[in-house]
Write a protein that holds these residues in place. Sequence first.
Motif, PDB file in Angstrom:
ATOM      1  N   SER A 115      37.685   7.601  -4.559  1.00  0.00           N
ATOM      2  CA  SER A 115      38.432   7.772  -6.339  1.00  0.00           C
ATOM      3  C   SER A 115      38.503   8.743  -6.827  1.00  0.00           C
ATOM      4  O   SER A 115      39.390   8.876  -7.802  1.00  0.00           O
ATOM      5  CB  SER A 115      38.181   5.956  -7.121  1.00  0.00           C
ATOM      6  N   ARG A 116      37.243   9.429  -6.163  1.00  0.00           N
ATOM      7  CA  ARG A 116      37.391  10.207  -7.318  1.00  0.00           C
ATOM      8  C   ARG A 116      38.439  11.387  -6.698  1.00  0.00           C
ATOM      9  O   ARG A 116      38.133  13.114  -7.230  1.00  0.00           O
ATOM     10  CB  ARG A 116      35.926  11.386  -6.955  1.00  0.00           C
ATOM     11  N   MET A 117      38.972  11.584  -5.655  1.00  0.00           N
ATOM     12  CA  MET A 117      39.262  12.677  -5.036  1.00  0.00           C
ATOM     13  C   MET A 117      41.150  12.966  -5.872  1.00  0.00           C
ATOM     14  O   MET A 117      42.004  11.604  -5.856  1.00  0.00           O
ATOM     15  CB  MET A 117      39.601  12.076  -3.558  1.00  0.00           C
ATOM     16  N   THR A 118      40.651  14.570  -6.281  1.00  0.00           N
ATOM     17  CA  THR A 118      42.088  14.505  -6.797  1.00  0.00           C
ATOM     18  C   THR A 118      42.651  14.640  -5.620  1.00  0.00           C
ATOM     19  O   THR A 118      44.033  14.117  -6.149  1.00  0.00           O
ATOM     20  CB  THR A 118      41.807  16.496  -7.125  1.00  0.00           C
ATOM     21  N   GLN A 119      42.845  14.615  -4.679  1.00  0.00           N
ATOM     22  CA  GLN A 119      44.552  14.607  -3.604  1.00  0.00           C
ATOM     23  C   GLN A 119      45.005  13.432  -3.622  1.00  0.00           C
ATOM     24  O   GLN A 119      46.436  13.130  -3.727  1.00  0.00           O
ATOM     25  CB  GLN A 119      43.846  15.347  -2.859  1.00  0.00           C
ATOM     26  N   PHE A 120      43.719  13.002  -3.912  1.00  0.00           N
ATOM     27  CA  PHE A 120      44.720  10.739  -3.922  1.00  0.00           C
ATOM     28  C   PHE A 120      45.165  10.587  -5.277  1.00  0.00           C
ATOM     29  O   PHE A 120      46.349  10.118  -4.998  1.00  0.00           O
ATOM     30  CB  PHE A 120      43.106   9.701  -3.828  1.00  0.00           C
ATOM     31  N   LYS A 121      44.790  11.260  -6.319  1.00  0.00           N
ATOM     32  CA  LYS A 121      45.426  10.814  -7.755  1.00  0.00           C
ATOM     33  C   LYS A 121      46.715  11.610  -7.366  1.00  0.00           C
ATOM     34  O   LYS A 121      47.312  10.872  -8.233  1.00  0.00           O
ATOM     35  CB  LYS A 121      44.169  11.975  -8.557  1.00  0.00           C
ATOM     36  N   ASP A 122      46.493  12.726  -6.970  1.00  0.00           N
ATOM     37  CA  ASP A 122      47.784  13.481  -7.296  1.00  0.00           C
ATOM     38  C   ASP A 122      49.208  13.201  -6.369  1.00  0.00           C
ATOM     39  O   ASP A 122      50.157  12.357  -6.374  1.00  0.00           O
ATOM     40  CB  ASP A 122      47.966  14.771  -6.701  1.00  0.00           C
ATOM     41  N   LYS A 123      48.589  12.192  -4.935  1.00  0.00           N
ATOM     42  CA  LYS A 123      49.241  11.784  -4.220  1.00  0.00           C
ATOM     43  C   LYS A 123      49.895  10.761  -4.333  1.00  0.00           C
ATOM     44  O   LYS A 123      51.369  10.112  -4.335  1.00  0.00           O
ATOM     45  CB  LYS A 123      48.874  12.255  -2.536  1.00  0.00           C
ATOM     46  N   SER A 124      49.527   9.909  -5.297  1.00  0.00           N
ATOM     47  CA  SER A 124      49.137   8.258  -5.172  1.00  0.00           C
ATOM     48  C   SER A 124      50.050   7.998  -6.750  1.00  0.00           C
ATOM     49  O   SER A 124      51.336   7.879  -6.904  1.00  0.00           O
ATOM     50  CB  SER A 124      48.642   7.308  -5.633  1.00  0.00           C
ATOM     51  N   GLN A 125      50.712   9.187  -7.153  1.00  0.00           N
ATOM     52  CA  GLN A 125      51.587  10.209  -8.768  1.00  0.00           C
ATOM     53  C   GLN A 125      52.639   9.962  -7.685  1.00  0.00           C
ATOM     54  O   GLN A 125      53.483   9.710  -8.175  1.00  0.00           O
ATOM     55  CB  GLN A 125      51.385  11.024  -9.390  1.00  0.00           C
ATOM     56  N   LYS A 126      52.938  10.895  -6.988  1.00  0.00           N
ATOM     57  CA  LYS A 126      53.878  11.198  -6.132  1.00  0.00           C
ATOM     58  C   LYS A 126      54.704  10.653  -5.860  1.00  0.00           C
ATOM     59  O   LYS A 126      55.890  10.266  -5.183  1.00  0.00           O
ATOM     60  CB  LYS A 126      53.107  12.800  -5.437  1.00  0.00           C
ATOM     61  N   TYR A 127      53.785  10.090  -4.458  1.00  0.00           N
ATOM     62  CA  TYR A 127      54.538   8.456  -3.286  1.00  0.00           C
ATOM     63  C   TYR A 127      53.793   7.411  -4.018  1.00  0.00           C
ATOM     64  O   TYR A 127      52.892   6.815  -3.393  1.00  0.00           O
ATOM     65  CB  TYR A 127      53.499   8.671  -1.907  1.00  0.00           C
ATOM     66  N   ALA A 128      54.284   6.900  -5.438  1.00  0.00           N
ATOM     67  CA  ALA A 128      53.881   5.520  -6.556  1.00  0.00           C
ATOM     68  C   ALA A 128      54.679   4.325  -5.192  1.00  0.00           C
ATOM     69  O   ALA A 128      53.592   3.124  -6.001  1.00  0.00           O
ATOM     70  CB  ALA A 128      54.382   5.612  -7.555  1.00  0.00           C
ATOM     71  N   ASN A 129      55.497   4.772  -4.987  1.00  0.00           N
ATOM     72  CA  ASN A 129      55.821   3.582  -4.022  1.00  0.00           C
ATOM     73  C   ASN A 129      55.149   3.159  -2.715  1.00  0.00           C
ATOM     74  O   ASN A 129      55.572   1.859  -2.353  1.00  0.00           O
ATOM     75  CB  ASN A 129      57.541   3.810  -4.190  1.00  0.00           C
ATOM     76  N   ASN A 130      54.585   4.474  -2.433  1.00  0.00           N
ATOM     77  CA  ASN A 130      53.549   3.339  -1.487  1.00  0.00           C
ATOM     78  C   ASN A 130      52.066   4.570  -1.306  1.00  0.00           C
ATOM     79  O   ASN A 130      52.688   5.663  -0.449  1.00  0.00           O
ATOM     80  CB  ASN A 130      54.698   4.678   0.116  1.00  0.00           C
ATOM     81  N   VAL A 131      51.828   3.567  -2.295  1.00  0.00           N
ATOM     82  CA  VAL A 131      50.249   4.109  -1.948  1.00  0.00           C
ATOM     83  C   VAL A 131      49.325   3.142  -1.020  1.00  0.00           C
ATOM     84  O   VAL A 131      48.565   2.341  -1.515  1.00  0.00           O
ATOM     85  CB  VAL A 131      49.527   4.302  -3.942  1.00  0.00           C
ATOM     86  N   ASN A 132      49.570   3.839  -0.100  1.00  0.00           N
ATOM     87  CA  ASN A 132      49.058   2.792   1.204  1.00  0.00           C
ATOM     88  C   ASN A 132      47.280   3.381   1.452  1.00  0.00           C
ATOM     89  O   ASN A 132      46.784   4.179   0.680  1.00  0.00           O
ATOM     90  CB  ASN A 132      50.180   2.660   2.526  1.00  0.00           C
ATOM     91  N   ALA A 133      46.427   2.605   2.066  1.00  0.00           N
ATOM     92  CA  ALA A 133      45.496   2.338   2.095  1.00  0.00           C
ATOM     93  C   ALA A 133      44.476   4.081   2.681  1.00  0.00           C
ATOM     94  O   ALA A 133      43.942   4.413   2.887  1.00  0.00           O
ATOM     95  CB  ALA A 133      44.739   1.266   2.818  1.00  0.00           C
ATOM     96  N   GLY A 134      45.446   4.426   3.796  1.00  0.00           N
ATOM     97  CA  GLY A 134      45.318   5.300   4.196  1.00  0.00           C
ATOM     98  C   GLY A 134      45.338   6.758   3.607  1.00  0.00           C
ATOM     99  O   GLY A 134      44.441   6.985   3.909  1.00  0.00           O
ATOM    100  N   LEU A 135      46.385   6.597   2.276  1.00  0.00           N
ATOM    101  CA  LEU A 135      46.409   7.729   1.317  1.00  0.00           C
ATOM    102  C   LEU A 135      44.594   7.880   0.963  1.00  0.00           C
ATOM    103  O   LEU A 135      44.637   8.950   0.642  1.00  0.00           O
ATOM    104  CB  LEU A 135      47.223   7.187   0.398  1.00  0.00           C
ATOM    105  N   PHE A 136      44.094   6.460   1.074  1.00  0.00           N
ATOM    106  CA  PHE A 136      42.691   6.657  -0.097  1.00  0.00           C
ATOM    107  C   PHE A 136      41.652   6.703   1.022  1.00  0.00           C
ATOM    108  O   PHE A 136      40.709   7.759   0.954  1.00  0.00           O
ATOM    109  CB  PHE A 136      42.723   5.230  -0.330  1.00  0.00           C
ATOM    110  N   THR A 137      41.684   6.584   2.339  1.00  0.00           N
ATOM    111  CA  THR A 137      40.816   6.688   3.526  1.00  0.00           C
ATOM    112  C   THR A 137      40.865   7.819   3.900  1.00  0.00           C
ATOM    113  O   THR A 137      40.037   8.195   4.386  1.00  0.00           O
ATOM    114  CB  THR A 137      40.866   5.661   3.891  1.00  0.00           C
TER     115      THR A 137
END
Length: 340
Positions: A115-137
Amino acid sequence: MSEQPTTEKVEKKKVILSAIQPSGTITLGNYLGALRNWVKLQDDYNCIFAIADLHAITVRQDPQKFRQNILNAYALLLACGIDPEKSPVFIQSHVHTHAELAWLLNCYTQFGELSRMTQFKDKSQKYANNVNAGLFTYPILMAADILLYQADMVPVGADQKQHLELARNIADRFNSIYGKTFKSPEPYISRSGARVMSLQDPAKKMSKSDENVNSWVAVLDKPETVMKKFKRAVTDSDAVVKIGEGKDGINNLIGILSAVTGKTAEEIEFEFEGKGYGDFKTAVGEAVVEELKPIQNRFNDFINHKDYLEEQYKKGAEFALRISQRTLDKAMKKIGFIAK
Ligand code: TYM
């Protein structure tokens, strides 16, 4: 043609592993932050490089374009000067151990850490309609890429530092439970070009996923396109070519010119004293065009030799599997799985 490096050879020199996603265009940021350094490290280290295609599907890809982008990325690595006879280059999805170790490491990584990964935070904002588990892991797969080869060093741009720290933490945690299994990798971040910024919003890194095409320069952009993008680069109202606070645009352009020509920032400031931003931007554009020209020529050559590319990525995958299988087997044995 010389022979593919042997397993024994990998054990002598220090091991370097790095990878790049084949998502669309490869930018000047990728080149100055990573690829160019990979080329320089080839003689002194046992380098292994990968096209991280599994990583790329965290964002939706058009199948046909994706296939082409993977091959283009492969050809571009060679065009930049990676010699696959010296440094095997493989396609991540061709080597099954990556996805397998990633699963194991999933169970040794905490939700809070990811949850602390800044790239995850950035990308989940950018691709808000596809915040898939792969983006997280995603950083766990990256850790698997690195740990499978017992890499000593990982040459990356500054944006990947946090992911590397996570890879180290995962390795240390696993080792502390089961005894030494993985080497804890060190990041290798070259000072010049470590963070190339967007030409349109120089507070952000230059990224191929930026929708504004004027914000990035692709390694394969035509000379006139490169010139146009640099001429449009955002600067400030100071009109002084000098590193300074609040001058992100100029700082970035000086950084790029310095990375490409090898001149220091002071030398560049001296050279452009009394000159306007127009002249300066033209000079940066011209220097980048000169740097990219030979790469583009070699790329055109490689991409037309698909048989050669295929031969190399097959050899690369065989090599990578041989090394990585040993680490995977070791980790599985330590956890308690029954050997096949
Ligand atoms: P990727 O594909 O986004 O970028 C590839 C490399 O280019 C660097 N880079 C930059 N350097 C300076 N300025 C920039 N604006 C800039 N943009 C990108 C990145 O730091 C990177 O070194 N997760 C990785 C790929 C990966 C990987 C790995 C890397 C997968 N597995 C194992 C190392 C080891 C990524 O998305 O990089």
